[in-house]
Design a protein around this motif. Sequence first.
Motif, PDB file in Angstrom:
ATOM      1  N   TRP A 158       9.556  -2.006  -0.179  1.00  0.00           N
ATOM      2  CA  TRP A 158       8.124  -2.901  -0.344  1.00  0.00           C
ATOM      3  C   TRP A 158       8.551  -4.005  -0.180  1.00  0.00           C
ATOM      4  CZ3 TRP A 158       3.522  -0.811  -1.287  1.00  0.00           C
ATOM      5  CH2 TRP A 158       3.126   0.286  -1.768  1.00  0.00           C
ATOM      6  N   TYR A 187       1.041  -6.844   0.927  1.00  0.00           N
ATOM      7  CA  TYR A 187       1.988  -6.099   0.341  1.00  0.00           C
ATOM      8  C   TYR A 187       2.099  -5.127   1.436  1.00  0.00           C
ATOM      9  CZ  TYR A 187       2.080  -8.396  -4.004  1.00  0.00           C
ATOM     10  OH  TYR A 187       1.868  -9.532  -4.750  1.00  0.00           O
ATOM     11  N   CYS A 205       4.677  -1.522   2.817  1.00  0.00           N
ATOM     12  CA  CYS A 205       5.598  -0.512   2.561  1.00  0.00           C
ATOM     13  C   CYS A 205       6.118  -0.096   3.853  1.00  0.00           C
ATOM     14  CB  CYS A 205       4.815   0.729   1.838  1.00  0.00           C
ATOM     15  SG  CYS A 205       5.709   2.548   2.038  1.00  0.00           S
TER      16      CYS A 205
END
Lengths: 108, 112
Positions: free
Chosen positions: A34, A85, A87
């Motif tokens: 992440w 954010y 991933c």
Amino acid sequence: GIQVEQSPPDLILQEGANSTLRCNFSDSVNNLQWFHQNPWGQLINLFYIPSGTKQNGRLSATTVATERYSLLYISSSQTTDSGVYFCAVKAAGNKLTFGGGTRVLVKP
Amino acid sequence: DAGVTQSPTHLIKTRGQQVTLRCSPKSGHDTVSWYQQALGQGPQFIFQYYEEEERQRGNFPDRFSGHQFPNYSSELNVNALLLGDSALYLCASSLDGGPVGSFGEGSRLTVL
């Protein structure tokens, strides 16, 4: 190749609120990370979490590799948590495949 | 302990020109990966260099090429620039292809 989907695409929070970001991936992975991208574009590594649960301050992450998803939890959000954010996963080889990101805005 | 450093931070080119971007990995790291990030999207893997060799390549044309030097620093070259090459170019370093520890702040390329 492997597909990575993140949800929700956008999230607006009031300061102090909690939230959960989700990452689904289409195949087995041997690496999942992440990242937080700040408004100036820099990517900061938050967690390396191919499986299990980790915590770092107000952030925590859980990856359930057998079900091909990972969750990022933000607790007691602050304005400095704003940004995107991402991933990212690695299946075979050395290539990190990123999802489309979740754009988070924390309002004071 | 310096992290990943990239240069230049911003540059403007015109179609057809060539550009060279530079990256110095974090101290102790020997692997450099390059990513292209278009506006509003996630980064896309271009290629990775380890021991001065291209170890893996993403889905990018041959106009994108690179090099790694004995001190582990790296260059990304893009020839015959197209408008669609406008993006943020990010460099990441790691130890022998392990988890990415650090990204640089990026080089923002605008092609006019």
